[in-house]
Design an enzyme around this catalytic site. Structure first.
Site, PDB file in Angstrom:
ATOM      1  N   SER A 130      10.505  24.121 -26.158  1.00  0.00           N
ATOM      2  CA  SER A 130      10.630  23.013 -25.201  1.00  0.00           C
ATOM      3  C   SER A 130      11.099  21.769 -25.936  1.00  0.00           C
ATOM      4  CB  SER A 130       9.268  22.745 -24.558  1.00  0.00           C
ATOM      5  OG  SER A 130       9.281  21.528 -23.863  1.00  0.00           O
ATOM      6  N   TYR A 143       0.282  20.011 -26.460  1.00  0.00           N
ATOM      7  CA  TYR A 143       1.289  20.987 -26.011  1.00  0.00           C
ATOM      8  C   TYR A 143       2.537  20.878 -26.903  1.00  0.00           C
ATOM      9  CZ  TYR A 143       4.870  22.952 -22.807  1.00  0.00           C
ATOM     10  OH  TYR A 143       5.903  23.670 -22.255  1.00  0.00           O
TER      11      TYR A 143
END
Ligand SMILES: NC(=O)c1ccc[n+]([C@@H]2O[C@H](COP(=O)([O-])OP(=O)(O)OC[C@H]3O[C@@H](n4cnc5c(N)ncnc54)[C@H](OP(=O)(O)O)[C@@H]3O)[C@@H](O)[C@H]2O)c1
Length: 238
Positions: A130, A143
């Site tokens: 990501s 995250y």
């Protein structure tokens, strides 16, 4: 017949990738939510999958990974699409939440990818990094840190697979509008799960391992991101 394995049976992105590759294939959906997977099961059958079956998969049960993957038989497409955003605010004061995010989004990914790369002889593995891992943000650093670790692992694994018949497609999407981001306002350059799937499937159609920014112009933003001074970066939203 070699199988297509989707780890994260109810993943929006994983489902879209599977739909594009399932025609004439035996599909195995690995997940926790048997009932929730019924929708994608039907869609896969309609899209031409030869067979679709569901197996129970709990990502945090690392000891189960090898047996589950071995039980599937020969796999030539693996989509590693499980993941959680987690609760960043909770994770800042509760180490259990921080460890839960790290376990699902890093440890379990590393474990699964290691088994897949060990047992698969040919084909492709899709992994999902990501933009969040490119430079950790104060707003979602737990995250983000898992994605940074996973991305580094994928770069190394891709190099290891170079020259073999197995390749790794590493996706670096920005904000994807879907279940994971439900209730959040879309960030600039947001994409849909279908757009992510189109990009990674196209990448799998070329030779060798690939790392793909989605959308492609996100690469430019990523390059600029590196140079933003920390006092400004600190205030970046999620
Ligand atoms: N959405 C985004 O904005 C975005 C952006 C960049 C990268 N990504 C990455 O892309 C990948 C796919 O994301 P997505 O948008 O498709 O997510 P999603 O629709 O929320 O799906 C996540 C999947 O992970 C599964 N899962 C979560 N915890 C699990 C566990 N402990 N054991 C087994 N399965 C578990 C969920 O299963 P249950 O139904 O059982 O919970 C679900 O199938 C993830 O790695 C994500 O981090 C997403």
């Amino acid at each position: 017949m070699s199988a297509l394995l989707l780890l994260g049976a109810t993943s929006d992105i994983g489902g879209e990738v599977a739909l594009r590759l399932c025609r004439g294939r035996d599909v195995v959906l690995a997940g926790r939510d048997r009932r929730g997977a019924r929708g994608i099961e039907t869609q896969l059958a309609e899209a031409g999958a030869l067979s679709v079956r569901f197996v129970n998969f709990e990502a945090t049960d690392l000891d189960s990974h090898r047996a589950l993957i071995s039980e599937v038989g020969e796999i030539t497409t693996a989509i590693v699409a499980f993941g959680i955003l987690g609760d960043q605010q909770l994770a800042e004061r509760d180490e259990k939440e921080a460890a839960r995010i790290a376990t699902v989004d890093y440890l379990a990914q590393v474990s699964v990818l290691t088994v897949l790369a060990d047992v698969m002889k040919r084909g492709e593995i899709f992994a999902f990094s990501s933009i969040a891992g490119w430079r950790a943000r104060r707003a979602n650093y737990v995250y983000g840190s898992t994605k940074a670790g996973l991305d580094a692992f994928c770069q190394g694994l891709a190099d290891r697979l170079h020259g073999t018949d197995l390749r790794l497609i590493t996706a670096r999407p920005g904000f994807v509008i879907g279940s994971m981001t439900e209730g959040m306002s879309p960030a600039p350059m947001s994409v849909t799960p279908a757009e992510v799937a189109d990009a990674v499937v196209a990448a799998a159609g070329t030779k060798g391992s690939r790392t793909v920014w989605i959308p492609r112009r996100l690469a430019l933003l990523a390059a600029i991101m590196r140079f933003v001074p920390r006092p400004i970066w600190r205030h970046m939203p999620r």
